[in-house]
Design a protein around this motif. Structure first.
Motif, short mmCIF file in Angstrom:
data_model
loop_
_atom_site.label_atom_id
_atom_site.label_comp_id
_atom_site.label_asym_id
_atom_site.label_seq_id
_atom_site.Cartn_x
_atom_site.Cartn_y
_atom_site.Cartn_z
N SER A 151 40.31 33.48 56.06
CA SER A 151 40.83 34.84 55.86
C SER A 151 39.10 35.04 55.04
N THR A 152 39.55 36.43 54.23
CA THR A 152 38.61 37.05 53.62
C THR A 152 38.60 36.94 51.99
N PRO A 153 38.53 37.15 50.91
CA PRO A 153 38.92 37.32 49.92
C PRO A 153 39.62 38.52 49.07
N ASP A 154 39.48 39.63 49.86
CA ASP A 154 39.51 40.57 49.77
C ASP A 154 40.99 40.54 49.90
N LYS A 155 42.06 39.64 51.12
CA LYS A 155 43.47 39.15 51.90
C LYS A 155 43.49 37.90 50.86
N LEU A 156 43.13 37.45 49.81
CA LEU A 156 43.61 36.77 49.40
C LEU A 156 44.87 36.81 48.45
N LYS B 40 30.35 42.44 32.70
CA LYS B 40 31.90 41.45 32.80
C LYS B 40 32.46 41.41 34.17
N GLU B 41 31.82 42.72 35.32
CA GLU B 41 32.65 42.65 36.61
C GLU B 41 31.64 41.81 37.44
N GLU B 42 30.29 42.09 36.52
CA GLU B 42 28.67 40.79 37.15
C GLU B 42 29.15 39.58 37.08
N ILE B 43 29.75 39.62 35.74
CA ILE B 43 29.72 37.63 35.97
C ILE B 43 30.73 37.42 36.61
N LEU B 44 31.69 37.79 36.79
CA LEU B 44 32.71 36.98 37.38
C LEU B 44 32.28 37.50 38.60
N THR B 45 32.30 37.98 39.09
CA THR B 45 32.02 37.83 40.72
C THR B 45 31.10 36.71 40.84
N LEU B 46 29.32 36.67 40.24
CA LEU B 46 28.35 35.43 39.95
C LEU B 46 29.44 34.41 40.10
N PRO C 120 42.19 41.31 43.39
CA PRO C 120 42.65 41.19 41.66
C PRO C 120 43.29 39.95 41.45
N ASN C 121 44.12 39.16 42.48
CA ASN C 121 44.90 38.29 42.44
C ASN C 121 43.44 36.95 41.64
N ILE C 122 42.06 36.84 42.93
CA ILE C 122 41.47 36.01 42.34
C ILE C 122 40.80 35.84 40.30
N ILE C 123 40.92 37.10 40.65
CA ILE C 123 40.14 37.54 39.31
C ILE C 123 41.37 37.03 38.02
N ASN C 124 42.55 37.73 38.41
CA ASN C 124 43.20 37.41 37.60
C ASN C 124 43.65 35.46 37.63
N ALA C 125 44.25 35.04 38.22
CA ALA C 125 44.38 33.72 38.17
C ALA C 125 43.19 32.92 37.65
N LYS D 139 23.81 24.97 51.63
CA LYS D 139 25.66 24.30 50.25
C LYS D 139 25.72 25.93 51.44
N ASN D 140 27.24 25.52 51.82
CA ASN D 140 27.82 26.87 52.68
C ASN D 140 28.37 27.97 51.66
N ARG D 141 27.44 28.87 51.04
CA ARG D 141 28.48 30.08 50.18
C ARG D 141 27.47 31.06 50.46
N THR D 142 28.67 31.67 50.93
CA THR D 142 28.18 33.78 50.96
C THR D 142 28.72 34.35 49.53
N SER D 143 27.79 35.34 49.58
CA SER D 143 28.02 35.97 48.45
C SER D 143 28.61 37.21 48.41
N VAL D 144 29.97 37.74 47.78
CA VAL D 144 30.93 39.13 48.18
C VAL D 144 30.27 39.61 46.91
N THR D 145 30.65 41.12 47.34
CA THR D 145 30.46 41.94 46.16
C THR D 145 32.25 41.95 45.04
N TYR D 146 32.70 42.83 44.38
CA TYR D 146 33.01 42.75 43.60
C TYR D 146 34.61 43.10 44.21
N LYS D 147 34.71 44.23 44.65
CA LYS D 147 34.82 45.32 45.59
C LYS D 147 36.11 44.31 46.38
N GLN D 148 35.19 43.35 46.85
CA GLN D 148 35.33 42.78 48.58
C GLN D 148 35.90 41.61 47.59
N ILE D 149 36.93 41.30 46.12
CA ILE D 149 37.38 40.05 45.99
C ILE D 149 38.85 40.19 44.92
#
Length: 746
Positions: free
Chosen positions: A199-204, A168-174, A86-91, A74-84
């Protein structure tokens, strides 16, 4: 009387209701207890909660910190919460779980108000983000309704456990690292950002985040590739929810809704991207290392899975130089293939190549089609008949793949007549390989020609013989009559041939003999130094294939790989020190712990003086010999040495070029040696391999950021030179020596 009966009925119905409610509640409690005691199946253990299994792609990192490929199920690469962003979290929160920060895994208020929410237009799923994470990490959604109810309760218990173990941050990241985004096995927000927007998650941006989050509940029906209208409507719904929850203003939401999808779709596939041959070889190497070095997970018994465990693999490949190498190959091989096709046009392969039928039979027997038919029980006659029936074919061309109708046997002929090519470029001082092009197209021709394949090396072997002579104190200015020679004492007498049109008549220096690739003088030198020292030096310089100590090895009658030959020439450019060609630096686990560090071997193959004199001789090949096209045709005027090579019947064309900072080896030929150019003018290494080196180096020199400088020359040994390189001075010395000898004789 009526009122009395009504009161009794009401009491009876109330009793039924409460009994039903208490019974359901008791049943629910019993079910929860049974599930908690794992009667219906195991729940995740504490260790599993701490280390959830989420198939994660292993990444291949270039020396310039780019991801040049992945190994994955599965094409999956993990990132940290700081690399995501806020637009993603809010959505995510606005769409999937508005009370995420208030509940502890189960939102009972949400559960009992789902119907109401949907009635007023706020569509909400039944599961919290934490429950969805529990499903993603520890189970797969069951299709059986009863099992799904059990599974739902299991998710509740697991969700509560997750909330106790993670912030909560770790759950969102996972969660964002595990969700499915559809195309090409794209899992996790990092892969999704790369695949759909490059792109990368921090730039969305908010609209990009809304599109990706909108896909979570249906990556198929909300696919922006297959169903763009559905995807746009879903994106706009997410933007509306972000507005309603206060993450965007109404004006911002409307502005983003009006935008097009704005995709930059760049799916990642094992056959796509740069360095495909290198990545395939590297994968086998890493799997071997993990086994041979007994590298296990922290429990000491579980082996690492390269496709699932998210390893970080750090390589020496420079992504920019790799791109340049692939561009140079593509640019010239397109032209060379056209030359080859025109060269054979109208000529019968069956008459011109005696072994052609045998080659086709071998090709047919190795094909996937033959193997499949054979496994189905088809006879050889039936298979041959099938190979002569037209079928749909996808063929490689230098203008792009084409779909056509062709007999399978004709497709084998087509592939046999396709020229192959390989290139490897390395830093001679560190041994670090900067570029690796193992073939012309990995999807169609998967065999790697850099390390896995060996071919006869031809005249690229000549410098090894001259190096032994130089090491014995012979000057490159020594003059030798260029005439036929026969060497005896090693079995059958050996008399090398020399093409009349390419033979330099008279007495010539050793430097000229190497520059013009003269067979007779090279054989003369071999007769002087003897085969065994030459074979020993070749092995010391890293050639791993068999090199028998016979005189003919001076003309390159042995086979070797591009990998070994390029590595060998690096010793000339590195003061005689052979540093093992290196492409793997280290392997880390997903947490950054180092699992393996690579330490290349280093061998002093020859002394520094011999190496420097050899660079002087190899520069002669470019200045006045078979490599003159680098100067005259391609305009490379800087210090460059090298050697062309052409084997019998023009089956193999070689060029190995050296500079103080870069050594590059190139081979060109067909899959089978019996298929080749019929003239040396077209089939020699100067025509089939050297132009790719020129195209590559011109690109490298043009990019100053790479640090490969034109004005750098080979450095003489600090101890000075005892061998004379000035042939005018050498002649005077020889004249003086001869006069002294005459007087002594007198």
């Amino acid at each position: 009387m009526i009122n009395k009966v009504s009161q009794q009925d009401i009491k009876r119905y109330n009793w039924y209701f409460w009994r039903f409610f208490i019974g359901c509640f008791a049943f629910f409690v019993i079910m929860i207890l049974l599930i908690a005691f794992q009667v219906f199946g195991p729940l995740p253990s504490f260790r599993e909660l701490e280390n959830p299994k989420s198939d994660q792609a292993s990444e291949i990192m270039s020396s310039d910190k780019q991801v040049i490929g992945k190994y994955y199920i599965k094409n999956r690469t993990s990132v940290t919460y700081k690399q995501i962003s806020p637009n993603i979290i809010n959505a995510l929160i606005a769409t999937e779980d508005t009370r995420f920060y208030q509940h502890s895994g189960i939102d009972f208020q949400r559960t009992f108000s789902i119907v109401l929410y949907n009635l007023v237009g706020k569509k909400q799923g039944g599961s919290t983000i934490t429950q969805q994470l529990a499903l993603n990490l520890f189970s797969e959604r069951s299709r059986n309704p009863f099992k799904r109810v059990i599974q739902k309760l299991q998710e509740w218990i697991t969700a509560v456990k997750i909330e106790r173990n993670y912030t909560k941050e770790e759950i969102l990241t996972l969660y964002l690292n595990t969700v499915d985004f559809g195309a090409y096995n794209t899992y996790g927000i990092s892969s999704a950002a790369r695949t759909y927007f490059n792109s990368t998650p921090d730039k969305l941006t908010p609209d990009q985040a809304a599109l990706l989050i909108g896909m979570i509940n249906g990556p198929g029906i909300y696919s922006p590739i297959n169903h763009p209208e559905n995807a746009k409507n879903r994106r706009n719904f997410v933007l509306r929810r972000m507005d309603e929850e206060g993450f965007l203003s109404a004006g911002q939401a409307e502005e983003y809704k009006a935008k097009p999808l704005g995709l930059t779709f760049s799916p990642i596939d094992h056959n796509d991207g740069i360095a495909t041959y290198f990545r395939a070889v590297l994968k086998k190497e890493i799997q071997k290392i993990l086994v041979d070095k007994s590298i296990f997970k922290p429990d000491g018994t579980t082996p690492y899975d390269l496709d699932r465990d998210g390893l970080k693999i750090y390589t020496t490949i420079d992504a920019t130089m790799q791109q340049y190498a692939e561009e140079a190959q593509k640019e010239y091989m397109r032209k060379l293939q056209a030359q080859f096709n025109a060269h054979w046009k109208g000529i019968s392969l069956w008459k011109s190549i005696p072994t052609f039928k045998s080659l086709l039979d071998k090709g047919m027997h190795r094909s996937d089609r033959y193997i499949a038919l054979k496994s189905q029980g088809a006879s050889d006659e039936e298979i041959r008949e099938d190979f002569n029936k037209p079928a749909k074919m996808n063929l490689f061309t230098w203008r792009g793949d084409i779909d056509t109708l062709m007999k399978p046997i004709d497709s084998i002929v087509y592939c046999k007549m396709m020229l192959r090519n390989a290139l490897m470029s390395m830093d001679p001082t560190t041994g670090y390989i900067k570029a690796w092009v193992g073939g012309t197209n990995f999807e169609h021709f998967k065999y790697d020609q850099v390390k896995m394949g060996t071919r006869q090396v031809g005249s690229t072997a000549k410098p090894f013989t001259y190096a032994v002579a130089i090491d014995d104190g012979i000057s490159p200015c020594q003059q030798v009559a260029n005439e036929p020679i026969t060497i005896t004492g090693y079995g059958a007498d050996w008399s090398p041939r020399s093409s009349p049109s390419e033979t330099v008549p008279g007495v010539i220096t050793l430097r000229t003999a190497l520059a013009r690739s003269q067979n007779w003088v090279t054989a003369y030198v071999m007769n002087e130094v003897k085969p065994q020292p030459v074979a020993d030096l070749i092995k010391k310089m890293g050639i791993t294939s068999n090199v028998p100590p016979y005189p003919s090895i001076c003309l390159g009658t042995f086979d070797a790989s591009v990998f070994d030959m390029t590595g060998a020439y690096s010793a000339f450019a590195n003061e005689g020190v052979w540093t093992e060609p290196t492409y793997l630096l280290r392997i880390e686990d997903k947490n950054g712990n180092v699992l393996y560090n690579n330490t290349p071997r280093v061998v002093q193959a020859m002394n520094a003086q011999t190496a420097y004199v050899m660079t002087y001789m190899l520069k002669g090949v470019i200045d006045e010999g078979t490599g003159w096209r680098l100067r005259g045709t391609y305009g490379l005027k800087n210090p460059i040495g090298g050697k062309t090579g052409t084997t019998n019947d023009n089956s193999d064309g070689w060029f190995i070029g050296i500079t103080p900072q870069l050594v590059t080896g190139i081979w060109t030929g067909c899959e089978d040696r019996d298929i080749h150019f019929r003239s040396t003018r077209l089939g020699e290494g100067a025509n089939t391999a050297l132009p790719i080196f020129a195209g590559y180096m011109k690109r490298v020199y043009a990019n100053q950021a790479l640090g490969i400088k034109k004005n750098v020359d080979f450095v003489p040994p600090k101890s000075g030179l005892s061998i004379t390189l000035d042939c005018g001075a050498y002649s005077q010395q020889q004249k003086g020596t001869n006069e002294v000898e005459k007087k002594l004789d007198f």
